[in-house]
Write a protein that holds these residues in place. Structure first.
Motif, mmCIF file in Angstrom:
data_model
loop_
_atom_site.group_PDB
_atom_site.id
_atom_site.type_symbol
_atom_site.label_atom_id
_atom_site.label_comp_id
_atom_site.label_asym_id
_atom_site.label_seq_id
_atom_site.Cartn_x
_atom_site.Cartn_y
_atom_site.Cartn_z
ATOM 1 N N PRO A 153 -18.067 -63.228 37.173
ATOM 2 C CA PRO A 153 -17.649 -64.842 36.903
ATOM 3 C C PRO A 153 -17.233 -65.275 35.770
ATOM 4 O O PRO A 153 -17.835 -64.466 34.798
ATOM 5 C CB PRO A 153 -19.115 -65.477 37.378
ATOM 6 N N LEU A 154 -16.422 -66.162 35.653
ATOM 7 C CA LEU A 154 -16.064 -66.621 34.537
ATOM 8 C C LEU A 154 -16.304 -68.048 34.301
ATOM 9 O O LEU A 154 -16.129 -68.586 33.072
ATOM 10 C CB LEU A 154 -14.208 -66.673 34.529
ATOM 11 N N VAL A 155 -16.830 -68.596 35.287
ATOM 12 C CA VAL A 155 -17.206 -70.128 35.296
ATOM 13 C C VAL A 155 -18.847 -70.450 35.763
ATOM 14 O O VAL A 155 -19.218 -69.535 36.446
ATOM 15 C CB VAL A 155 -16.535 -70.830 36.378
ATOM 16 N N VAL A 156 -19.420 -71.082 34.968
ATOM 17 C CA VAL A 156 -20.915 -70.976 34.844
ATOM 18 C C VAL A 156 -21.056 -72.118 35.946
ATOM 19 O O VAL A 156 -20.392 -73.163 36.343
ATOM 20 C CB VAL A 156 -21.525 -71.669 33.635
ATOM 21 N N GLY A 157 -22.161 -71.858 37.043
ATOM 22 C CA GLY A 157 -22.375 -72.610 38.190
ATOM 23 C C GLY A 157 -22.949 -71.844 39.340
ATOM 24 O O GLY A 157 -23.109 -70.564 39.398
ATOM 25 N N SER A 158 -23.530 -72.591 40.501
ATOM 26 C CA SER A 158 -23.565 -72.158 41.862
ATOM 27 C C SER A 158 -22.556 -72.389 42.612
ATOM 28 O O SER A 158 -22.120 -73.450 42.880
ATOM 29 C CB SER A 158 -24.833 -72.607 42.202
ATOM 30 N N TYR A 159 -22.165 -71.282 43.322
ATOM 31 C CA TYR A 159 -20.988 -71.291 44.621
ATOM 32 C C TYR A 159 -21.469 -70.295 45.647
ATOM 33 O O TYR A 159 -22.233 -69.706 45.757
ATOM 34 C CB TYR A 159 -19.841 -70.660 43.747
ATOM 35 N N GLU A 160 -20.483 -70.583 46.568
ATOM 36 C CA GLU A 160 -20.660 -69.887 47.800
ATOM 37 C C GLU A 160 -19.539 -69.067 47.943
ATOM 38 O O GLU A 160 -18.509 -69.466 47.611
ATOM 39 C CB GLU A 160 -20.850 -70.917 49.147
#
Length: 234
Positions: A36-43
């Motif tokens: 990942p390059l972006v911080v956060g929670s995703y589906e």
């Protein structure tokens, strides 16, 4: 017979083989990389498609965290000198990225260049320069590489440095023809963040108005008005 599945995946930072071969009567393991390059929670999802058995779909819960700061090895440098170290910035994405470099303590820890542009897969060397301003305590700072072309987590480096007592400086050579005069210059920069008063100690005398007196001092004279109580600003 073996079954061949076409594989597709959705989700930022996912990568893996486009095909999976399942041997007849056997099992197969499919491995993906999550970068990942972006911080956060995703589906996200991964889908296996075969004309004979149909489609297999898996839902993925993706979570990424800001990277921990990288601690650089402690700088050690004589007061009045500079120490340098390099770090590497890498672009793991498929897009061109532009990073801006900043230091929260530019007096002691400078960074160059101030900005770098990286093509996909490219990397660049960043120089961190330490200039000590104390002999009594360690100094610290943080270097931050922040992407301005994409909303990415910043890359941080923590720095510590310690000033060492100065040793002998390099020799200053002055050359001149017989019977002629020449001059050289010795530079001293105040490394402290405050003004200091210094005295010059030397076995070379000051230049005198009386030429005969100057000749008695030997081949060298100091072209300076005074040698004690000299105020030097930062």
């Amino acid at each position: 017979d073996d079954l061949i599945f076409e594989v597709t995946h959705e989700g930022q930072g996912l990568d893996g083989p486009k095909e999976l071969v399942l041997p007849g009567g056997g099992k197969a393991k499919y491995e993906m990389a999550y970068s990942p390059l972006v911080v956060g929670s995703y589906e996200g999802s991964v889908t296996f498609v075969n004309d004979t058995v149909g489609e297999l779909w898996y839902k993925l819960l993706l979570q990424s965290f800001a990277p921990e700061p990288t601690a650089l090895e402690e700088f050690q440098c004589e007061l009045g000198h500079r120490a340098k170290r390099t770090v590497t910035i890498h672009n793991p994405s498929h897009d061109r990225l532009v990073f801006q470099m900043n230091s929260d303590n530019p007096r002691n820890f400078a960074v160059s260049p101030k900005a770098v542009s990286l093509e996909p897969g490219e990397e660049s060397k960043i120089t961190v320069e330490y200039v000590p301003s104390s002999l009594s305590h360690a100094e610290s700072g943080k270097i931050v590489a922040r992407c301005v072309s994409m909303d990415l987590a910043p890359i941080e480096y923590t720095c510590t440095g310690r000033g060492l007592p100065p040793q002998s400086e390099s020799t200053v050579s002055v050359a001149s023809g017989i019977g002629q005069s020449s001059s050289g210059m010795v530079m001293w920069q105040n490394p402290f963040p405050f003004a200091v008063t210094v005295d010059i100690l030397s076995d070379i005398g000051m230049m005198q108005a009386d030429e005969a007196t100057s000749q008695d001092q030997g081949p060298f004279s100091l072209l300076i008005k005074r040698m004690k109580g000299i105020n030097v600003n930062p």
